[in-house]
Design a protein around this motif. Sequence first.
Motif, PDB file in Angstrom:
ATOM      1  N   ALA A  72     -18.418  25.497 -45.009  1.00 43.91           N
ATOM      2  CA  ALA A  72     -18.964  26.803 -45.374  1.00 43.91           C
ATOM      3  C   ALA A  72     -20.484  26.857 -45.239  1.00 43.91           C
ATOM      4  O   ALA A  72     -21.090  27.913 -45.406  1.00 43.91           O
ATOM      5  CB  ALA A  72     -18.546  27.148 -46.794  1.00 43.91           C
ATOM      6  N   GLY A 100     -12.000  31.324 -38.623  1.00 41.76           N
ATOM      7  CA  GLY A 100     -11.752  31.889 -39.953  1.00 41.76           C
ATOM      8  C   GLY A 100     -11.371  30.879 -41.021  1.00 41.76           C
ATOM      9  O   GLY A 100     -11.340  31.216 -42.204  1.00 41.76           O
ATOM     10  N   LEU A 150     -16.652  35.438 -39.132  1.00 45.59           N
ATOM     11  CA  LEU A 150     -17.736  36.411 -39.001  1.00 45.59           C
ATOM     12  C   LEU A 150     -18.598  36.145 -37.766  1.00 45.59           C
ATOM     13  O   LEU A 150     -19.087  37.060 -37.124  1.00 45.59           O
ATOM     14  CB  LEU A 150     -18.596  36.416 -40.270  1.00 45.59           C
ATOM     15  N   ALA A 170     -13.452  28.700 -48.212  1.00 43.20           N
ATOM     16  CA  ALA A 170     -14.540  29.079 -49.119  1.00 43.20           C
ATOM     17  C   ALA A 170     -14.057  30.123 -50.124  1.00 43.20           C
ATOM     18  O   ALA A 170     -14.389  30.054 -51.316  1.00 43.20           O
ATOM     19  CB  ALA A 170     -15.721  29.629 -48.313  1.00 43.20           C
ATOM     20  N   MET A 171     -13.255  31.077 -49.649  1.00 44.52           N
ATOM     21  CA  MET A 171     -12.753  32.115 -50.554  1.00 44.52           C
ATOM     22  C   MET A 171     -11.794  31.518 -51.589  1.00 44.52           C
ATOM     23  O   MET A 171     -11.846  31.862 -52.763  1.00 44.52           O
ATOM     24  CB  MET A 171     -12.010  33.213 -49.771  1.00 44.52           C
ATOM     25  N   ILE A 195      -8.487  37.744 -45.025  1.00 40.77           N
ATOM     26  CA  ILE A 195      -9.344  36.916 -44.178  1.00 40.77           C
ATOM     27  C   ILE A 195      -8.703  36.775 -42.809  1.00 40.77           C
ATOM     28  O   ILE A 195      -7.639  36.168 -42.670  1.00 40.77           O
ATOM     29  CB  ILE A 195      -9.572  35.531 -44.817  1.00 40.77           C
ATOM     30  N   ASP A 214     -15.179  40.459 -46.409  1.00 34.54           N
ATOM     31  CA  ASP A 214     -16.618  40.668 -46.460  1.00 34.54           C
ATOM     32  C   ASP A 214     -16.985  42.086 -46.897  1.00 34.54           C
ATOM     33  O   ASP A 214     -18.158  42.413 -47.034  1.00 34.54           O
ATOM     34  CB  ASP A 214     -17.248  40.352 -45.096  1.00 34.54           C
ATOM     35  N   ARG A 252     -10.967  43.831 -45.940  1.00 37.79           N
ATOM     36  CA  ARG A 252     -11.475  42.618 -45.310  1.00 37.79           C
ATOM     37  C   ARG A 252     -12.420  41.956 -46.293  1.00 37.79           C
ATOM     38  O   ARG A 252     -13.227  42.644 -46.928  1.00 37.79           O
ATOM     39  CB  ARG A 252     -12.192  42.980 -44.004  1.00 37.79           C
ATOM     40  N   ILE A 289     -21.566  33.870 -47.946  1.00 34.24           N
ATOM     41  CA  ILE A 289     -20.741  33.460 -49.091  1.00 34.24           C
ATOM     42  C   ILE A 289     -21.382  32.223 -49.708  1.00 34.24           C
ATOM     43  O   ILE A 289     -21.047  31.099 -49.346  1.00 34.24           O
ATOM     44  CB  ILE A 289     -19.297  33.075 -48.672  1.00 34.24           C
ATOM     45  N   LEU A 311     -22.263  29.551 -43.499  1.00 35.06           N
ATOM     46  CA  LEU A 311     -22.046  30.875 -44.084  1.00 35.06           C
ATOM     47  C   LEU A 311     -22.864  31.086 -45.356  1.00 35.06           C
ATOM     48  O   LEU A 311     -22.680  32.067 -46.066  1.00 35.06           O
ATOM     49  CB  LEU A 311     -20.553  31.031 -44.459  1.00 35.06           C
ATOM     50  N   GLU A 313     -14.028  30.448 -43.830  1.00 32.93           N
ATOM     51  CA  GLU A 313     -14.024  31.503 -44.849  1.00 32.93           C
ATOM     52  C   GLU A 313     -12.795  31.403 -45.754  1.00 32.93           C
ATOM     53  O   GLU A 313     -12.885  31.636 -46.956  1.00 32.93           O
ATOM     54  CB  GLU A 313     -14.038  32.888 -44.202  1.00 32.93           C
ATOM     55  N   PRO A 318     -16.557  30.106 -37.993  1.00 31.67           N
ATOM     56  CA  PRO A 318     -16.261  31.090 -39.033  1.00 31.67           C
ATOM     57  C   PRO A 318     -15.875  32.412 -38.362  1.00 31.67           C
ATOM     58  O   PRO A 318     -16.393  32.740 -37.278  1.00 31.67           O
ATOM     59  CB  PRO A 318     -17.580  31.231 -39.777  1.00 31.67           C
TER      60      PRO A 318
END
Length: 597
Positions: free
Chosen positions: A59, A208, A150, A214-215, A199, A187, A185, A66, A62, A211, A148
């Motif tokens: 992560a 992805g 994003l 991390a989420m 995600i 974000d 989504r 995040i 990011l 993320e 990632p």
Amino acid sequence: MLSSKLRQPIVVVLGHVDHGKTTLLDKIRGTALVKKEPGEMTQEVGASFVPSSVIEKLAEPLKNIIPIKLDIPGLLFIDTPGHELFSNLRRRGGSVADIAILVVDIVEGFQKQTIESVEILKERKVPFLVAANKIDRIPGWKVYDNEPFLFSFKKQSISVQKKLDELLYNNLVLQLASLNFNADRFDRVTDFTRNIAIIPVSGKTGEGIPELLAMLAGLTQRFMQGKLKFVEGPAKGVILEVKEDPGLGHTIDVIIYDGILKKNDIIILGGVNGTIVTKVRSLLLPSPLQDMRIAKTGYRSVDEVSAAAGVKISAPNLEEALAGSPIYSVDSDDKIPEFKKIIEDEISKVRFSRGVTGIVVKADSLGVLESIVYGLEKRNIPIRVADIGPISKKDVVEAELSAKDAEEYGLIAAFRVKPLPNLDTSKIKIIYDDIIYQLIDDVEKYIEDVRERRKRRTYDTLILPAKIKIMPGYVFRRSDPVIAGVEVLGGIIKPKFPLITEEGKRIGEVLQIQDNKKTIDKATKGMEVAMSIKGNIMIGRQINEGDILYSDVPKEDLEILVNNYRDTITDDMKEVIQELIKIKRAEDPLYGLTIKI
Ligand SMILES: Nc1nc2c(ncn2[C@@H]2O[C@H](COP(=O)(O)OP(=O)(O)OP(=O)(O)O)[C@@H](O)[C@H]2O)c(=O)[nH]1
């Protein structure tokens, strides 16, 4: 230090068949393996541990979007995805799983098992986030392996970006809304307590995954502090699977969600014939350097494991251990009765005999039994007996008793269990399936079918095939009702039978039949009778003198006639059936397809 007080959250993966659960889990494990330092990843049984250091590393790019600083030691993923094993992760009033990933193919959207997964997560009160999988399948998607989402998303063309958001909205956000969940989504979510984070990922390319991890870590750590507090006391767990291992005999794979389990601890667990009290002989973990998914042979023994962990327990008397049962360790003998009672109470809620008219359910594990019972009750199917183990004489007797009240309930739903040898099951129906929801569907369908058949079962209520001719020169009344002389060319005609033309058009139904001025209840081939026909018709318009008409036999009636009353079918009726099939097929291609005459 806070970090030492939190345990790792237990994560499960659910979703529709082929939406990519296994691929995604493999990718998570693979990605973690690449990023780990030697000695960072411990081995587990039935689960894979991804340490926080790995998640933080993934992560890192990011961090402006995040920001995460992890206090949890990592995430523990249950290795086998899907409903069946998830069911066994039961815990009173809920689940041992702390959070779930609902995998949905972004292109296919919600499917039957996706909805069922949401239902089962709701029932077990497990929060979830959605992995919108297979984003690499969006036409025009350019792959950036393991990036990632994003970052990869930014580099896609505007039209691909639009397409992704469109799919995400139509296939996921709207579907979740129809199940009363707000989602967006990840974000774009501002309040994670009210909105479900979606995600976009690819289990194939790894996009992805940073993320997603991390989420999972961020959300569990932030919202589940209470549940994740590590307690130093005796262990609490659940039996995931009971196995027979070469050289070890019967062992149990257990997920420990609280406390510490030590070698030689006294453990109490549920068994098929009552609670089992035994002593841990050894605690086994896969040997290092082995792929955890194929770790079937070499184990190493450890002195203790602490929550959360997946471990194999070898101990005496585990032959009858029950998957899905709670397991507790106790630090003194005095506590044995107390925990025995806790386990008995819990198990008796799932295994029951109620004496009502209803079906019998048999399964091989407690968790699955509970899920099946829940699913059946939601569909208003009454249950007489719910129990574990092979189908016994007693089960058959119970089903027969139900059948006496209502034939459709003379049924045993069997999940991964078989009848004991030499059991006479001829008077009842047994439905077998290894997929929970398939079994529930099949049970429901069988009950409906029996009811439907019963409605029409007796010969006297069937609409029989018949072919008649309106005799020219014998029309006594042209309409409302039509009264005419008819000749029966084949089959049997009776009052109330609906009639169709040779083109298949419905023209009314038989009101009365008379032979020599006497009302009769049926006419057969060769008879010439007077018949009144009611309906909005007029001779000279919809039908004419000399026309041929047929009885309009429903598909089910034809099937019942042929299957149950074959010996009543005369040669002339057989011919009528063949002609009827031709006429009716024009509208219903399946008409008469299943019958053989
Ligand atoms: N293009 C693409 N294919 C994927 C992706 N994830 C999975 N697949 C493919 O989809 C198919 C099903 O994937 P699985 O991981 O077996 O799906 P599953 O949900 O575990 O399936 P069951 O275990 O049968 O329920 C396989 O052919 C995978 O290669 C992805 O992200 N992109």
